[in-house]
Design an enzyme around this catalytic site. Structure first.
Site, PDB file in Angstrom:
ATOM      1  N   CYS A 342      -2.309 -13.109   7.465  1.00  0.00           N
ATOM      2  CA  CYS A 342      -2.550 -11.826   6.814  1.00  0.00           C
ATOM      3  C   CYS A 342      -2.581 -12.003   5.290  1.00  0.00           C
ATOM      4  CB  CYS A 342      -1.516 -10.801   7.272  1.00  0.00           C
ATOM      5  SG  CYS A 342      -1.994  -9.093   6.924  1.00  0.00           S
ATOM      6  N   HIS A 440      -1.184 -11.149  13.271  1.00  0.00           N
ATOM      7  CA  HIS A 440       0.275 -11.203  13.381  1.00  0.00           C
ATOM      8  C   HIS A 440       0.650 -11.474  14.835  1.00  0.00           C
ATOM      9  CE1 HIS A 440       1.208  -9.935   9.326  1.00  0.00           C
ATOM     10  NE2 HIS A 440       0.385  -8.908   9.437  1.00  0.00           N
TER      11      HIS A 440
END
Length: 494
Positions: A342, A440
């Site tokens: 991310c 994630h």
């Protein structure tokens, strides 16, 4: 009629999340239809779940309620955590209501302009959960006895009231002063909340339980509230709610697995000032032979075999923080496997466009670390979604195959400036030993975890030790703590 128990605390980080998760699994094991709830949470460790209210399909909740829903064997939705504050730094937080980001607020402004909306959202979400389940296990936040907050305490006081909850008070004895904390909490908490107290649970105790008897008797005589459990010190391995649970600077996780240091590998993780979703690293720390070392930005990468750059609530400012200490140069020169997740993926690129720099009001282009030929352009749009991605395998993830699942919570779009491999779906990138992804939960997938660990061992020139035949379920371990050490008359709520 739905029964509700509120797991409140004498302070933050006393074990509320573990007790709540253990209670959820214990009740589910007994066939009780149970769901978790936390009216208001503050955490940058979030998960994408189904939205229970509003127009969006997906929304964000704190990781603890996701974990507790898994423990309860129910599908997590935004009703389990209807209000989430995600700290951005400098006293400002992103406010998420029913899973959707609605504003960036400072503490004073939040209480002045958003508190009533947040309280109503929490009450509405609780009512929907109560209508659908037989038992609700609610988790409080911080201390239940903050005199300056009692008139606007959604997670503790308001939840106890609108849920008509029994309250279980949790105190951590490892910190010292547990008995004074219990007495002080019961003295300062609102009278109607104290009247709801069904007992006190002491956590993280090491030693002979009988040694506590005189102190327990004193507390019970003084307060009239029974001590209904003493939990031994035991970490079930549940994901941590926030970065407070990370080891101290240069602390290491995974070094208690019995593997000699000479046969282990070390994965360095920079402790970004605004780190988010640090739970992405926990599956690696549970692999025998893998040490996860949390490094301050001023640390060297000497002795590190691989690096994983985690998510961040503010990519640009954390990038500038790494640059200020020279960590960006060390990472640029590092010749082992590197994975960015991310925000960590974004800062590994060539540049960040339309970047907001705190304190300046500027929007400009900021140079990245330059390990991947990609650029990220920021906009006001935020992506929140649970996803499944096809795996092609490349770079330090080259041994992976099939599909993997996880979730995306990010702002900004990343595009390639030169040819790259796509190891985990269309928005990922890999060149050489460096990979980046928005996914994630990457290492919760066995194929990704194994591929990365194998790549790290290969790059380090070490032989991997025998693999663990299986670890206990963290949900079952938490349930055992509660079941074996708390009075059944209090926890058998069905």
């Amino acid at each position: 009629m739905t029964r509700t128990i509120l797991v409140a605390g004498t302070a933050s980080h006393v074990g509320k999340s573990t007790v709540a998760a253990g209670l959820c699994r214990h009740l589910a094991d007994r066939g009780v239809d149970v769901a978790p709830f936390k009216g208001q949470n503050m955490s940058n460790n979030a998960r994408a779940v189904l939205a229970a209210d509003g127009d969006a399909e997906w929304g964000e909740i704190g990781v603890s309620q996701y974990v507790q829903a898994r423990a309860a064997r129910v599908t997590p939705t935004t009703d389990t955590n209807p209000v989430l504050l995600k700290p951005r730094g400098d006293g400002e937080s992103q406010l998420v209501v029913h899973g959707e980001a609605v504003d960036d607020v400072e503490a004073g402004d939040y209480y002045e302009t958003h508190w009533e909306r947040a309280r109503d959202a929490a009450a509405d979400a609780y009512r929907r959960l109560a209508a659908a389940h037989d038992v609700v296990v609610a988790e409080g936040a911080g201390s239940v006895a903050e005199p300056n907050l009692r008139h606007r305490d959604i997670a503790n006081v308001e939840t106890a009231r609108f849920a008509d909850a029994d309250v279980l008070l949790v105190a951590d004895i490892e910190r010292g002063g547990a008995f004074a904390s219990i007495v002080g909490t019961l003295e300062l908490a609102p009278d109607d909340v104290v009247e709801r107290m069904v007992g006190v649970v002491i956590t993280k105790f090491r030693g002979d339980r009988s040694l506590l008897d005189p102190a327990i008797e004193t507390v019970e005589d003084r307060t009239g509230v029974p001590v209904v459990g003493v939990l031994p010190y035991d970490d079930p391995g549940l994901p941590a709610e926030d970065s407070v649970s990370l080891p101290d600077d240069e602390g290491v996780r995974g070094d208690d697995d019995g593997v000699p240091d000479g046969r282990a590998v070390t994965v360095g993780v920079p402790r970004l000032p605004r780190v988010s979703n640090a739970t992405d690293l926990e599956p690696l720390a549970r692999v025998p032979g893998v040490r996860v070392a949390y490094l301050p930005p001023s640390a060297s990468l000497d002795g590190v075999d691989a690096v994983v750059v985690p998510g961040t609530k503010n990519t640009v400012d954390d990038l500038l923080a790494l640059r200020e200490t020279g960590f960006d140069a060390a990472l640029a020169a590092f010749d082992g496997p590197v994975v960015g997740i991310c925000g960590g993926y974004q800062l590994l690129g060539e540049r960040i466009e339309n970047a907001h720099v705190e304190g300046t009001g500027d929007r400009r282009v900021v140079d990245g670390i330059g390990r991947l030929p990609v650029a990220t352009t920021f906009s006001a749009d935020k992506r929140v979604e649970a996803v499944t991605r096809a795996v092609s395998g490349a770079g330090p993830l080259s041994g992976a195959s099939g599909t993997v699942s996880g979730y995306e919570i990010h702002m900004g779009d990343t595009h390639a400036l030169a040819p790259v491999d796509r190891p985990v779906g269309p928005e990922s990138a890999a060149v050489g030993d460096v990979a980046g992804t928005y996914l994630h939960g990457l290492f919760e997938n066995r194929t990704m975890r194994e591929a990365f660990v194998e790549a790290v061992y290969d790059a380090a020139g070490r032989t991997r030790p025998e693999r663990d035949g299986g670890r206990r379920s963290p949900y079952d371990a938490a349930a055992a703590l509660v079941r074996d050490h708390v009075d059944a008359s209090v926890i058998d709520l069905g």
